[in-house]
Design a protein around this motif. Structure first.
Motif, PDB file in Angstrom:
ATOM      1  N   GLU A  41      11.131  -4.318   3.450  1.00 20.16           N
ATOM      2  CA  GLU A  41      12.366  -3.844   2.499  1.00 20.16           C
ATOM      3  C   GLU A  41      13.516  -3.399   3.591  1.00 20.16           C
ATOM      4  N   LEU A  44      16.181   1.078   4.439  1.00 18.61           N
ATOM      5  CA  LEU A  44      15.401   2.281   4.089  1.00 18.61           C
ATOM      6  C   LEU A  44      15.729   3.479   5.176  1.00 18.61           C
ATOM      7  N   ASP A 118      14.131   5.784  -0.187  1.00 20.22           N
ATOM      8  CA  ASP A 118      15.159   4.580  -0.501  1.00 20.22           C
ATOM      9  C   ASP A 118      16.401   5.469  -1.070  1.00 20.22           C
TER      10      ASP A 118
END
Length: 170
Positions: A41, A44, A118
């Motif tokens: 991801e 972050l 996040d």
């Protein structure tokens, strides 16, 4: 003549004094991804927390923020690391596209943990905040290994594996 004899006598000791650029440094590698998706991801905020669950500090300086292994956010001048371009811009080739943090080798990381947040979309990211405890086995020495494609196995330690952190929707 004395100078020459002294130089010949001392030179073996001087040659053995050279060290790796990562002497006394280790790395923690984090593979943060969504549930049912192995892709790392992006963007972050990942922080190393000490035993008091505060961002880790050493000698009064913050050294707790993980960075993407692409090098753009870690190296303002990449010229010092000649292997950088050869490995598609990754600072540590064995770490892949994960997040990395270089830490002191000689600390005991028992009780430390990793906080993943996040903060995209103005701090209202869609993923839940996650805390993952780590052990000393999650910390890998860098000297002599930082530019290898594969981190070699070490006797008495588990093979290299990033800390796997699964992220869930809020």
């Amino acid at each position: 003549m004395r100078t020459l004899i002294l130089a010949v006598f001392i030179s073996p000791f001087v040659l053995h004094a050279q060290h790796c650029g990562y002497d006394f440094a280790s790395i923690i590698v984090v593979h943060a991804h969504r549930f049912n998706n192995a892709t790392v991801e992006p963007r972050l905020r990942i922080t190393l927390l000490d035993t008091n669950n505060l961002p880790a500090v050493i000698n009064g300086q913050d050294w707790n923020r993980f960075r993407p292994n692409d090098g753009r956010s870690t190296l303002p001048d990449r010229a010092w690391q000649s292997h950088f371009e050869r490995y598609s811009g990754q600072v540590f080739p064995f770490a892949g596209d994960n997040y990395v943090l270089v830490v002191p080798s000689r600390l005991d990381y028992t009780g430390y943990s990793i906080l993943v947040q996040d903060e995209r979309n103005g701090g209202l990211g869609e993923l839940r905040r996650t805390v993952m405890p780590i052990t000393n086995n999650d910390v890998y020495p860098l000297c002599g290994r930082y530019d290898e494609d594969v981190y070699p196995p070490r006797e008495g330690r588990p093979n290299f594996a990033p800390v796997d952190i699964i992220l869930y929707q809020r």
